[in-house]
Design a protein around this motif. Structure first.
Motif, PDB file in Angstrom:
ATOM      1  N   THR A  14       0.840  -1.196   0.000  1.00  0.00           N
ATOM      2  CA  THR A  14       0.000   0.000   0.000  1.00  0.00           C
ATOM      3  C   THR A  14       0.876   1.247   0.000  1.00  0.00           C
ATOM      4  OG1 THR A  14      -1.712  -1.189   1.201  1.00  0.00           O
ATOM      5  CG2 THR A  14      -1.849   1.211   1.237  1.00  0.00           C
ATOM      6  N   PHE A  15       1.930   1.216   0.799  1.00  0.00           N
ATOM      7  CA  PHE A  15       2.865   2.332   0.846  1.00  0.00           C
ATOM      8  C   PHE A  15       3.451   2.586  -0.544  1.00  0.00           C
ATOM      9  CE2 PHE A  15       7.163   4.019   1.158  1.00  0.00           C
ATOM     10  CZ  PHE A  15       6.988   5.128   1.974  1.00  0.00           C
ATOM     11  N   LEU A  16       3.854   1.503  -1.227  1.00  0.00           N
ATOM     12  CA  LEU A  16       4.422   1.647  -2.569  1.00  0.00           C
ATOM     13  C   LEU A  16       3.418   2.265  -3.541  1.00  0.00           C
ATOM     14  CD1 LEU A  16       6.375  -1.706  -2.910  1.00  0.00           C
ATOM     15  CD2 LEU A  16       7.365   0.577  -2.870  1.00  0.00           C
ATOM     16  N   ASP A  17       2.144   1.870  -3.407  1.00  0.00           N
ATOM     17  CA  ASP A  17       1.106   2.424  -4.283  1.00  0.00           C
ATOM     18  C   ASP A  17       0.866   3.908  -3.991  1.00  0.00           C
ATOM     19  OD1 ASP A  17       0.692   0.054  -5.622  1.00  0.00           O
ATOM     20  OD2 ASP A  17      -0.978  -0.570  -4.328  1.00  0.00           O
ATOM     21  N   GLU A  18       0.871   4.249  -2.722  1.00  0.00           N
ATOM     22  CA  GLU A  18       0.549   5.632  -2.331  1.00  0.00           C
ATOM     23  C   GLU A  18       1.738   6.586  -2.468  1.00  0.00           C
ATOM     24  OE1 GLU A  18      -1.390   5.806   1.492  1.00  0.00           O
ATOM     25  OE2 GLU A  18      -2.825   4.236   0.915  1.00  0.00           O
ATOM     26  N   PHE A  19       2.943   6.053  -2.332  1.00  0.00           N
ATOM     27  CA  PHE A  19       4.136   6.906  -2.375  1.00  0.00           C
ATOM     28  C   PHE A  19       5.194   6.318  -3.317  1.00  0.00           C
ATOM     29  CE2 PHE A  19       2.225   7.151   1.869  1.00  0.00           C
ATOM     30  CZ  PHE A  19       1.891   8.492   1.924  1.00  0.00           C
ATOM     31  N   PRO A  20       4.877   6.235  -4.610  1.00  0.00           N
ATOM     32  CA  PRO A  20       5.788   5.573  -5.554  1.00  0.00           C
ATOM     33  C   PRO A  20       7.136   6.271  -5.717  1.00  0.00           C
ATOM     34  CG  PRO A  20       4.014   6.672  -6.727  1.00  0.00           C
ATOM     35  CD  PRO A  20       3.687   6.766  -5.266  1.00  0.00           C
ATOM     36  N   GLU A  21       7.235   7.526  -5.346  1.00  0.00           N
ATOM     37  CA  GLU A  21       8.498   8.258  -5.488  1.00  0.00           C
ATOM     38  C   GLU A  21       9.226   8.454  -4.164  1.00  0.00           C
ATOM     39  OE1 GLU A  21       9.638   8.775  -8.521  1.00  0.00           O
ATOM     40  OE2 GLU A  21       7.774   7.838  -9.190  1.00  0.00           O
ATOM     41  N   SER A  22       8.767   7.788  -3.124  1.00  0.00           N
ATOM     42  CA  SER A  22       9.383   7.942  -1.810  1.00  0.00           C
ATOM     43  C   SER A  22      10.817   7.426  -1.801  1.00  0.00           C
ATOM     44  CB  SER A  22       8.568   7.178  -0.760  1.00  0.00           C
ATOM     45  OG  SER A  22       9.282   7.115   0.465  1.00  0.00           O
ATOM     46  N   GLU A  23      11.651   8.080  -1.012  1.00  0.00           N
ATOM     47  CA  GLU A  23      13.021   7.617  -0.849  1.00  0.00           C
ATOM     48  C   GLU A  23      13.078   6.295  -0.077  1.00  0.00           C
ATOM     49  OE1 GLU A  23      14.809   9.847   2.965  1.00  0.00           O
ATOM     50  OE2 GLU A  23      13.906  11.216   1.506  1.00  0.00           O
ATOM     51  N   HIS A  24      11.954   5.892   0.507  1.00  0.00           N
ATOM     52  CA  HIS A  24      11.882   4.657   1.295  1.00  0.00           C
ATOM     53  C   HIS A  24      11.282   3.491   0.515  1.00  0.00           C
ATOM     54  CE1 HIS A  24      13.098   6.977   4.735  1.00  0.00           C
ATOM     55  NE2 HIS A  24      12.102   7.821   4.523  1.00  0.00           N
ATOM     56  N   LYS A  25      11.023   3.697  -0.769  1.00  0.00           N
ATOM     57  CA  LYS A  25      10.368   2.633  -1.547  1.00  0.00           C
ATOM     58  C   LYS A  25      11.226   1.379  -1.640  1.00  0.00           C
ATOM     59  CE  LYS A  25      11.802   4.529  -5.982  1.00  0.00           C
ATOM     60  NZ  LYS A  25      11.396   5.212  -7.180  1.00  0.00           N
ATOM     61  N   VAL A  26      12.535   1.513  -1.639  1.00  0.00           N
ATOM     62  CA  VAL A  26      13.412   0.344  -1.695  1.00  0.00           C
ATOM     63  C   VAL A  26      13.173  -0.559  -0.481  1.00  0.00           C
ATOM     64  CG1 VAL A  26      15.391   1.519  -0.624  1.00  0.00           C
ATOM     65  CG2 VAL A  26      15.773  -0.468  -2.072  1.00  0.00           C
ATOM     66  N   TYR A  27      12.992   0.062   0.698  1.00  0.00           N
ATOM     67  CA  TYR A  27      12.760  -0.713   1.924  1.00  0.00           C
ATOM     68  C   TYR A  27      11.366  -1.325   1.918  1.00  0.00           C
ATOM     69  CZ  TYR A  27      16.801   2.068   3.194  1.00  0.00           C
ATOM     70  OH  TYR A  27      18.031   2.667   3.199  1.00  0.00           O
ATOM     71  N   ALA A  28      10.404  -0.575   1.414  1.00  0.00           N
ATOM     72  CA  ALA A  28       9.031  -1.081   1.360  1.00  0.00           C
ATOM     73  C   ALA A  28       8.943  -2.290   0.425  1.00  0.00           C
ATOM     74  CB  ALA A  28       8.077   0.014   0.910  1.00  0.00           C
ATOM     75  N   LEU A  29       9.589  -2.209  -0.727  1.00  0.00           N
ATOM     76  CA  LEU A  29       9.562  -3.316  -1.680  1.00  0.00           C
ATOM     77  C   LEU A  29      10.232  -4.553  -1.081  1.00  0.00           C
ATOM     78  CD1 LEU A  29       8.917  -4.446  -4.472  1.00  0.00           C
ATOM     79  CD2 LEU A  29      11.032  -3.392  -5.311  1.00  0.00           C
ATOM     80  N   TYR A  30      11.377  -4.358  -0.488  1.00  0.00           N
ATOM     81  CA  TYR A  30      12.094  -5.489   0.121  1.00  0.00           C
ATOM     82  C   TYR A  30      11.260  -6.102   1.245  1.00  0.00           C
ATOM     83  CZ  TYR A  30      15.466  -8.267   2.651  1.00  0.00           C
ATOM     84  OH  TYR A  30      16.091  -9.301   3.276  1.00  0.00           O
ATOM     85  N   ASN A  31      10.741  -5.268   2.127  1.00  0.00           N
ATOM     86  CA  ASN A  31       9.969  -5.781   3.264  1.00  0.00           C
ATOM     87  C   ASN A  31       8.693  -6.479   2.826  1.00  0.00           C
ATOM     88  OD1 ASN A  31      11.669  -5.177   5.457  1.00  0.00           O
ATOM     89  ND2 ASN A  31      11.053  -3.027   5.386  1.00  0.00           N
ATOM     90  N   ALA A  32       8.029  -5.957   1.816  1.00  0.00           N
ATOM     91  CA  ALA A  32       6.820  -6.618   1.307  1.00  0.00           C
ATOM     92  C   ALA A  32       7.170  -8.031   0.837  1.00  0.00           C
ATOM     93  CB  ALA A  32       6.212  -5.806   0.170  1.00  0.00           C
ATOM     94  N   ALA A  33       8.238  -8.155   0.072  1.00  0.00           N
ATOM     95  CA  ALA A  33       8.654  -9.473  -0.422  1.00  0.00           C
ATOM     96  C   ALA A  33       9.077 -10.382   0.729  1.00  0.00           C
ATOM     97  CB  ALA A  33       9.792  -9.305  -1.422  1.00  0.00           C
ATOM     98  N   HIS A  34       9.851  -9.832   1.652  1.00  0.00           N
ATOM     99  CA  HIS A  34      10.337 -10.614   2.792  1.00  0.00           C
ATOM    100  C   HIS A  34       9.181 -11.211   3.595  1.00  0.00           C
ATOM    101  CE1 HIS A  34      12.708 -11.774   6.276  1.00  0.00           C
ATOM    102  NE2 HIS A  34      11.819 -11.125   7.015  1.00  0.00           N
ATOM    103  N   TYR A  35       8.195 -10.385   3.923  1.00  0.00           N
ATOM    104  CA  TYR A  35       7.101 -10.878   4.756  1.00  0.00           C
ATOM    105  C   TYR A  35       6.165 -11.808   3.988  1.00  0.00           C
ATOM    106  CZ  TYR A  35       8.869  -8.109   8.520  1.00  0.00           C
ATOM    107  OH  TYR A  35       9.691  -7.609   9.501  1.00  0.00           O
ATOM    108  N   LEU A  36       6.047 -11.627   2.690  1.00  0.00           N
ATOM    109  CA  LEU A  36       5.288 -12.591   1.890  1.00  0.00           C
ATOM    110  C   LEU A  36       5.990 -13.956   1.918  1.00  0.00           C
ATOM    111  CD1 LEU A  36       4.240 -10.364  -1.121  1.00  0.00           C
ATOM    112  CD2 LEU A  36       2.671 -11.606   0.400  1.00  0.00           C
ATOM    113  N   GLN A  37       7.306 -13.946   1.840  1.00  0.00           N
ATOM    114  CA  GLN A  37       8.044 -15.202   1.923  1.00  0.00           C
ATOM    115  C   GLN A  37       7.852 -15.843   3.298  1.00  0.00           C
ATOM    116  OE1 GLN A  37      12.279 -14.908   1.302  1.00  0.00           O
ATOM    117  NE2 GLN A  37      12.553 -17.119   1.360  1.00  0.00           N
ATOM    118  N   GLU A  38       7.893 -15.021   4.335  1.00  0.00           N
ATOM    119  CA  GLU A  38       7.752 -15.529   5.698  1.00  0.00           C
ATOM    120  C   GLU A  38       6.415 -16.231   5.925  1.00  0.00           C
ATOM    121  OE1 GLU A  38       9.964 -15.482   8.453  1.00  0.00           O
ATOM    122  OE2 GLU A  38      11.357 -15.077   6.815  1.00  0.00           O
ATOM    123  N   ILE A  39       5.368 -15.780   5.253  1.00  0.00           N
ATOM    124  CA  ILE A  39       4.049 -16.412   5.452  1.00  0.00           C
ATOM    125  C   ILE A  39       3.776 -17.491   4.408  1.00  0.00           C
ATOM    126  CG2 ILE A  39       3.058 -14.450   6.696  1.00  0.00           C
ATOM    127  CD1 ILE A  39       1.526 -13.744   4.096  1.00  0.00           C
TER     128      ILE A  39
END
Length: 176
Positions: free
Chosen positions: A4-29
């Protein structure tokens, strides 16, 4: 939340962390396929990022866990070719060769095991891994197996007496 963060803030300087964390937690579940989509997006968008190296291995492991062995081999080989000095490069090369056995690619497996010994000469298991190629060459043909075992004996001699005897026995079996 991260997607959701990536969708709402596609130009954020934190998008790299959001993308990684989204993938990480999807793997975890246990959502390996969806996690891989995002991990692949990450390595494509940020190929030089420090996390990209380890993601090639994770992507390969995820593909392996979903029995998509061709893609697993592809990502293991990408890691070895892009980052040959990375800590998991030797493991990736071994895994790629091993999975090729399951795919019925005996030539690819044999060459992978032989290449492992050449590319990673400081690995303590290089002789053992190299020897695994012999069984794969036997699946390909007697001429290839004979060539392998003779080369193995020239290269390793009696470094491992048990495998030396096995190689000599394999040669004798071919000549019977």
């Amino acid at each position: 939340a991260f997607l959701t963060f990536l969708d709402e803030f596609p130009e954020s300087e934190h998008k790299v962390y959001a993308l990684y964390n989204a993938a990480h937690y999807l793997q975890e579940i246990g959502k390996a396929e969806r996690a891989n989509e995002l991990f692949e997006k990450f390595v494509n968008l940020y190929p030089e990022h420090e996390w990209s190296k380890q993601l090639y291995f994770r992507i390969a492991v995820n593909y392996e866990s979903t029995f998509d062995l061709d893609k697993a081999v592809d990502y293991y080989e990408r890691l070895v070719n892009k980052f040959p000095d990375y800590v998991d490069a030797a493991n990736a090369m071994y895994n790629a060769a091993f999975l090729k056995i399951g795919l019925g690619d005996h030539i690819g497996a044999a060459k992978g095991f032989e290449e492992y010994a050449k590319r990673f000469p400081d690995q303590s298991d290089k002789e053992k891994v190299h020897y695994r190629a012999g069984g794969q060459w036997e699946e390909v043909g007697t001429r290839q197996a004979l060539r392998f075992y003779n080369n193995y004996l020239r290269t390793y001699g009696d470094e491992n007496p048990e495998r030396m005897i096995e190689a000599m026995y394999a040669i004798a079996e071919i000549y019977e």
